[in-house]
Motif scaffolding. Structure first.
Motif, PDB file in Angstrom:
ATOM      1  N   ILE A  23       0.821  -1.216   0.000  1.00  0.00           N
ATOM      2  CA  ILE A  23       0.000   0.000   0.000  1.00  0.00           C
ATOM      3  C   ILE A  23       0.848   1.256   0.000  1.00  0.00           C
ATOM      4  O   ILE A  23       0.499   2.263  -0.614  1.00  0.00           O
ATOM      5  N   PHE A  24       2.002   1.187   0.689  1.00  0.00           N
ATOM      6  CA  PHE A  24       2.751   2.403   0.966  1.00  0.00           C
ATOM      7  C   PHE A  24       3.053   3.278  -0.259  1.00  0.00           C
ATOM      8  O   PHE A  24       2.768   4.483  -0.231  1.00  0.00           O
ATOM      9  N   PRO A  25       3.606   2.735  -1.350  1.00  0.00           N
ATOM     10  CA  PRO A  25       3.936   3.621  -2.478  1.00  0.00           C
ATOM     11  C   PRO A  25       2.727   4.390  -3.008  1.00  0.00           C
ATOM     12  O   PRO A  25       2.860   5.545  -3.408  1.00  0.00           O
ATOM     13  N   LEU A  26       1.553   3.748  -2.947  1.00  0.00           N
ATOM     14  CA  LEU A  26       0.352   4.432  -3.447  1.00  0.00           C
ATOM     15  C   LEU A  26      -0.112   5.508  -2.477  1.00  0.00           C
ATOM     16  O   LEU A  26      -0.521   6.595  -2.881  1.00  0.00           O
ATOM     17  N   TRP A  28       1.868   7.056  -0.434  1.00  0.00           N
ATOM     18  CA  TRP A  28       2.913   8.083  -0.555  1.00  0.00           C
ATOM     19  C   TRP A  28       2.641   8.975  -1.769  1.00  0.00           C
ATOM     20  O   TRP A  28       2.790  10.194  -1.700  1.00  0.00           O
ATOM     21  N   MET A  29       2.209   8.342  -2.856  1.00  0.00           N
ATOM     22  CA  MET A  29       1.889   9.091  -4.065  1.00  0.00           C
ATOM     23  C   MET A  29       0.786  10.115  -3.791  1.00  0.00           C
ATOM     24  O   MET A  29       0.903  11.282  -4.169  1.00  0.00           O
ATOM     25  N   VAL A  40       8.249  16.519  -0.636  1.00  0.00           N
ATOM     26  CA  VAL A  40       8.153  15.163  -1.188  1.00  0.00           C
ATOM     27  C   VAL A  40       9.504  14.474  -1.066  1.00  0.00           C
ATOM     28  O   VAL A  40       9.610  13.331  -0.616  1.00  0.00           O
ATOM     29  N   LEU A  41      10.557  15.187  -1.455  1.00  0.00           N
ATOM     30  CA  LEU A  41      11.887  14.574  -1.457  1.00  0.00           C
ATOM     31  C   LEU A  41      12.370  14.288  -0.049  1.00  0.00           C
ATOM     32  O   LEU A  41      12.974  13.257   0.213  1.00  0.00           O
ATOM     33  N   THR A  42      12.126  15.193   0.887  1.00  0.00           N
ATOM     34  CA  THR A  42      12.638  14.972   2.241  1.00  0.00           C
ATOM     35  C   THR A  42      11.785  13.966   3.001  1.00  0.00           C
ATOM     36  O   THR A  42      12.112  13.614   4.133  1.00  0.00           O
ATOM     37  N   GLY A  43      10.699  13.493   2.394  1.00  0.00           N
ATOM     38  CA  GLY A  43       9.976  12.385   3.002  1.00  0.00           C
ATOM     39  C   GLY A  43       8.885  12.796   3.960  1.00  0.00           C
ATOM     40  O   GLY A  43       8.617  12.114   4.943  1.00  0.00           O
ATOM     41  N   LEU A  45       5.448  12.806   5.436  1.00  0.00           N
ATOM     42  CA  LEU A  45       4.425  11.769   5.327  1.00  0.00           C
ATOM     43  C   LEU A  45       3.046  12.244   5.744  1.00  0.00           C
ATOM     44  O   LEU A  45       2.145  11.446   5.972  1.00  0.00           O
ATOM     45  N   TYR A 236       8.214  17.440  -8.010  1.00  0.00           N
ATOM     46  CA  TYR A 236       7.701  16.150  -7.576  1.00  0.00           C
ATOM     47  C   TYR A 236       6.257  16.208  -7.074  1.00  0.00           C
ATOM     48  O   TYR A 236       5.511  15.255  -7.210  1.00  0.00           O
ATOM     49  N   LEU A 239       4.193  16.309 -10.170  1.00  0.00           N
ATOM     50  CA  LEU A 239       4.338  15.001 -10.825  1.00  0.00           C
ATOM     51  C   LEU A 239       3.442  13.962 -10.150  1.00  0.00           C
ATOM     52  O   LEU A 239       2.725  13.211 -10.806  1.00  0.00           O
ATOM     53  N   MET A 240       3.493  13.951  -8.801  1.00  0.00           N
ATOM     54  CA  MET A 240       2.700  12.957  -8.076  1.00  0.00           C
ATOM     55  C   MET A 240       1.201  13.218  -8.221  1.00  0.00           C
ATOM     56  O   MET A 240       0.403  12.287  -8.206  1.00  0.00           O
TER      57      MET A 240
END
Lengths: 270, 293
Positions: A23-26, A28-29, A40-43, A45, A236, A239-240
């Motif tokens: 699930i996580f990548p979705l 995160w998107m 986005v780059l520094t994470g 959440l 990003y 993009l996301m």
């Protein structure tokens, strides 16, 4: 007893980790679609307040509305055309089967062995010669008829009771009438399954439109999001957001019609 | 009697009309192009100015290092990624096949969810997550697992590993669904008999589950092989074939030859015909090996 409990615990931990990673990548998107590129780059959440800003960026630099419409129109046309052609054929191969048709079906199944990469150049040349580049027709044509869908409908026609057909014939119903008025309503779930497979395939199709959709205004969503990473500076967040708008429709279809989706995949092995 | 015969012929003819459109389309858009590709593979020239050149393209292919490299890359994925993914899918299916498992529906949906993501989309999500200054490197640094960020798409083996990770994420759930369907067809009484004979969990898994699932394992292996040989969307969007062509796939090379450089359709067709042959041969081998009963 202790050992057993430990094994059970390990099972659940393993499954939870696997589910989380799936699930996580979705997730995160989607979260990233609401954040700035730096966040986005520094994470980061947590959902941010940048959704509107990202939308503005996308609208300013891309023609995302047009791409969404192109994808939608192409996928709908592909689905309707495929279902019409393949369900009629599947029905024909089963209900009127004789030696000749069985042999022909076997031959058609061989087409499943042909990789798309092996035929894309001749296909491109055909489409070019017919002046169909940049059109929905070109997008749809190579995949209107697929052995897989014909096979799927043939299998389902096998469960269409012969007595029903005979009774309808005695009532004086024509062969086409039987197909339209009796087979289609009964086989709704097969149609749903086939529709999902075809729609998803067309919506996500990349290599074929990449070759034939050379004008900017005929680009589909996969082409659009793919072109976004080719730029020098990637935003990003934006993009996301673009990726999310491309993935969300299929995820919704998936969650609503999960059963048909799984069935569709499995029916390919019967 | 004669009337019955007439009716039968009439129905058969109606049947032919039912199957005609689909048949013509498959012949026109699968069989004709593959024959065309075969003919094209004996021609050379740029664009549509082609002339026959015998086996020239095939000879050139044997000396083409980039072709060999792309084929090698694809085989690396095939040998490393496919077995890992299928094992993982089998284990997950086995765990999910337990009727008493809690959150079963949730696990199944979650594991299956990546299948709803298009190939281009997930490739781009992974590219963003694994960027040099991106999220995954930040996590790994915070956990002190690495001291410097990994340049995932800048180092050959890291880039290949990234593709393997991404492919596994996308396709494990897909294969799991096949295994789950297969497991549900296995009669419980077989397991019960084994239990009475004192077979433990692992023995049951290797002596009952795997042999009975052999046809499905075979099917998934063939599908994965087929898919891997045609890999395109992921190397294109995740690594762009780089660095230094370390992740270039064969399909991508065909695409480059045909549509990015001056179009060498004849040569590209020769390569595409090799893929066709490989898919067929590998499927045959897998069927032979998997069919030992």
């Amino acid at each position: 007893m202790m050992k057993r409990r430990a094994i059970t615990a390990a099972k659940y931990v393993f499954l939870f980790v696997a589910a989380f990673l799936s699930i996580f990548p979705l997730a995160w998107m989607m979260i990233s679609a609401t954040n700035t590129s730096v966040d986005v780059l520094t994470g980061r959440l947590l959902p941010g307040a940048y959704l509107g800003e990202n939308l503005k960026t996308l609208a300013a630099h891309t023609n995302i509305g047009r791409a969404l419409w192109n994808s939608f129109r192409n996928a709908i046309v592909a689905t309707i055309a495929s279902l019409a052609v393949c369900s009629v054929a599947g029905y024909g191969f089963e209900i009127y089967h004789d030696r000749g048709k069985d042999v022909l079906m076997g031959i058609l199944l061989l087409s499943m062995m042909i990789p798309f990469a092996a035929i894309m150049i001749p296909l491109f040349m055909m489409v070019g010669r017919a002046n169909l580049l940049n059109t929905t027709t070109a997008f749809v044509l190579p995949t209107v008829s697929t052995a897989f869908l014909i096979f799927l409908f043939r299998q389902s026609a096998r469960y269409f009771p012969q007595e029903v057909i005979e009774a309808a014939r005695i009532e004086g119903m024509g062969e086409l009438g039987i197909f339209f008025k009796m087979y289609i309503p009964i086989m709704r779930s097969t149609y749903a399954t086939a529709a999902i497979i075809t729609f998803m395939g067309a919506w996500n199709s990349y290599l074929w439109p990449l070759i034939i959709m050379q004008k900017a205004e005929s680009r589909t969503m996969p082409l659009l999001i793919s072109s976004l990473i080719a730029g020098y500076v990637t935003d990003y967040g934006a993009l996301m957001l673009a990726v999310t708008s491309s993935v969300l429709p299929t995820i919704v279809i998936f969650l609503v019609l999960q059963r048909n989706f799984a069935e569709g995949i499995i029916s390919s092995m019967k | 009697m004669e009337r019955v015969m007439k009716l039968k012929t009439r129905r058969s003819v109606v049947g032919w009309f039912f199957v005609l459109p689909a048949t013509l389309l498959i012949f026109g858009f699968y069989f004709y192009p593959i024959v065309k590709a075969f003919i094209l593979s004996f021609q050379t020239g740029v664009g549509v100015n082609l002339k026959f050149a015998g086996l020239f393209n095939y000879k050139r292919l044997l000396a083409d290092n980039l072709f060999k490299k792309s084929l090698g890359n694809v085989f690396i994925y095939l040998v490393i990624q496919v077995p890992i993914m299928l094992m993982l899918a089998l284990i997950l299916a086995q765990l999910l096949n337990d009727q008493n498992l809690k959150f079963r529906g949730f696990f199944r949906t979650a594991l299956f969810l990546p299948c709803a993501t298009s190939l281009v989309s997930y490739a781009i999500i992974f590219r963003a997550m694994f960027a040099l200054d991106g999220f995954v490197n930040a996590i790994l640094m915070n956990l002190n697992l690495i001291t410097r960020p990994i340049n995932w798409i800048g180092h050959p083996w890291a880039a290949r590993l990234l593709i393997v990770i991404a492919l596994t994420w996308r396709w494990t759930g897909y294969n799991m669904v096949f295994f789950l369907a297969g497991l549900q067809n296995i009669d419980d009484s077989i397991y019960e008999a084994a239990l009475i004979d004192g077979a433990n969990g692992l023995t049951r898994f290797f002596k009952i589950t795997i042999p009975l699932l052999r046809p499905i394992i075979l099917l998934t292996a063939i599908m994965s092989t087929n898919g891997t040989l045609q890999l395109f969307d992921e190397p294109m969007n995740l690594t762009n074939g780089g660095p230094a062509n370390a992740t270039l796939s064969v399909s991508q090379y065909i695409y480059r030859l045909s549509f990015q450089y001056s179009p060498r359709f004849g040569y590209a067709a020769a390569i595409s015909f090799v893929i066709f042959a490989l898919v067929a041969i590998l499927a045959l081998i897998q069927m032979k090996v998997g069919d030992t009963r």
